[in-house]
Design an enzyme around this catalytic site. Structure first.
Site, PDB file in Angstrom:
ATOM      1  N   GLU A  27       0.831  -1.202   0.000  1.00  0.00           N
ATOM      2  CA  GLU A  27       0.000   0.000   0.000  1.00  0.00           C
ATOM      3  C   GLU A  27       0.869   1.257   0.000  1.00  0.00           C
ATOM      4  O   GLU A  27       1.952   1.287   0.564  1.00  0.00           O
ATOM      5  CB  GLU A  27      -0.926   0.015   1.220  1.00  0.00           C
ATOM      6  N   GLY A  28       0.352   2.309  -0.636  1.00  0.00           N
ATOM      7  CA  GLY A  28       1.100   3.544  -0.787  1.00  0.00           C
ATOM      8  C   GLY A  28       0.817   4.571   0.294  1.00  0.00           C
ATOM      9  O   GLY A  28       0.087   4.325   1.258  1.00  0.00           O
ATOM     10  N   PHE A  29       1.377   5.750   0.104  1.00  0.00           N
ATOM     11  CA  PHE A  29       1.334   6.818   1.100  1.00  0.00           C
ATOM     12  C   PHE A  29      -0.095   7.267   1.387  1.00  0.00           C
ATOM     13  O   PHE A  29      -0.493   7.423   2.540  1.00  0.00           O
ATOM     14  CB  PHE A  29       2.178   7.998   0.599  1.00  0.00           C
ATOM     15  N   ASN A  30      -0.895   7.496   0.337  1.00  0.00           N
ATOM     16  CA  ASN A  30      -2.242   8.033   0.538  1.00  0.00           C
ATOM     17  C   ASN A  30      -3.157   7.036   1.229  1.00  0.00           C
ATOM     18  O   ASN A  30      -3.976   7.423   2.080  1.00  0.00           O
ATOM     19  CB  ASN A  30      -2.838   8.465  -0.803  1.00  0.00           C
TER      20      ASN A  30
END
Length: 358
Positions: A27-30
């Site tokens: 999963e990414g930052f946002n």
């Protein structure tokens, strides 16, 4: 060892209860920011309802993230939240601490920090096959799926733990979960556990999405002053934002304390003025067919508020709208306009709210 284990688990004298979490490594930052908002609104409600304990959220260190491929800039593991966000702003919403603060604050056995229990959350695959989606919170055997942790010789569980080799867990349970994050309260058991970790915390859903509480939690996630200064310097050098705005009101922090300060050497008459930690509002007038709208955008969260002026463009009508705006957010610290002479004093817009405000 067993005595220490029981002592740690059954300590009824400390009010502090620690919630740790992690998400799918891909999963990414946002998405990780969104997961934080889900947990933050939940813990705020929990602390309001349960006065016996103080529930503290331990912030999981950042990195390594799949999308971060710039290896030349240095290590991208165990990055503190304070590297990106204003921690004091987060703490105005709920109690939080960085991982290194948790390690210092929590009891240590033989040089190791041992969490009481890990819940590894899993989706219910049967729901996707049957098309029947209903809330579920069910303990299952961990042998029925992938496990991110393994048991070691002293009957404790070890795993990645954000790269810390001195963190382990006494217990591991696998949990099929579907529903809002509120349903995780059933797994807390604060009389037995002082520290609880939830892995794959992206699985529980919002229970306040889009509400005032949701946006208050999101607004608390302000970036730190270093990043604001970088953004200010970039926009000042490369972007002339005044072409697109009529008014910028730098207002007092909505928590009541005035934290609005301009970066050094930034005159009020500059084309774009971004405060450090303050609330910047971009105000525009939008004509759509026969209607005119007042569009107010929070420059930090990009959350818009649209007011229909109903053809009222006279000074008195606009003044009434601004009275309501200032009644909610307080008087501006300073104002920058592009439609006339600059306002030299914040008192220019220090006006009383009227009874028409809703």
């Amino acid at each position: 060892m067993e005595t220490k284990k029981c002592t740690s688990r059954q300590s009824h004298f400390a009010k502090k209860r620690y919630i740790l979490y992690d998400v799918n490594p891909l999963e990414g930052f946002n998405l990780r920011r969104d997961v934080y908002v889900r947990i933050a609104t939940f813990l705020k409600r929990l602390n309001a309802e349960d006065k016996q304990y103080q529930w503290i959220l331990v912030l999981p260190p950042w990195g390594p993230l799949y999308h971060w491929q710039s290896n030349h800039i240095g290590s991208q593991i165990q990055l503190k939240w304070g590297m990106f966000f204003d921690i004091e702003s987060l703490r105005k919403y709920i109690p939080v601490m960085e991982m290194h603060e948790f390690i210092s604050d929590y009891p240590v056995n033989n040089g190791k920090t041992t969490i009481d229990i890990i819940y590894q959350l899993r989706n219910d695959k049967n729901m996707y096959e049957t098309g029947i989606f209903k809330e579920k919170n069910m303990i299952v055997s961990c042998s029925n799926g992938p496990v991110s942790y393994k048991i070691i010789h002293d009957q404790q569980y070890t795993g990645f733990f954000w790269g810390y080799s001195n963190i382990s867990s006494y217990d591991l349970q696998c949990l099929i979960f579907h529903g809002t994050i509120l349903n995780l309260k059933n797994n807390f058991n604060p009389n037995l556990y002082r520290s609880i970790m939830f892995d794959h915390m992206e699985i529980p859903l919002h229970y306040t999405y889009g509400s005032t509480e949701y946006w208050e939690a999101r607004r608390s996630m302000r970036y730190n002053s270093i990043l604001y200064n970088i953004a200010y310097n970039f926009t000042s050098k490369y972007i002339n934002l005044m072409e697109h705005m009529d008014l910028i009101c730098d207002l007092k922090n909505n928590q009541g304390k005035n934290l609005s300060q301009k970066p050094p050497q930034t005159p009020v008459t500059h084309g774009f003025d971004l405060t450090v930690n303050g609330i910047a509002f971009i105000v525009n007038f939008l004509d759509h067919f026969t209607e005119t709208y007042l569009v107010i955008i929070d420059a930090h969260t990009k959350w818009p508020k649209v007011l229909n002026l109903k053809k009222i463009m006279e000074a008195y009508g606009l003044l009434e709208k601004f009275k309501c705006l200032l009644a909610r957010y307080d008087s501006p610290i300073h104002v920058v306009t592009d439609g006339g002479p600059q306002l030299s004093s914040a008192s220019s817009l220090s006006i009383e709210a009227s009874s028409s405000c809703v």
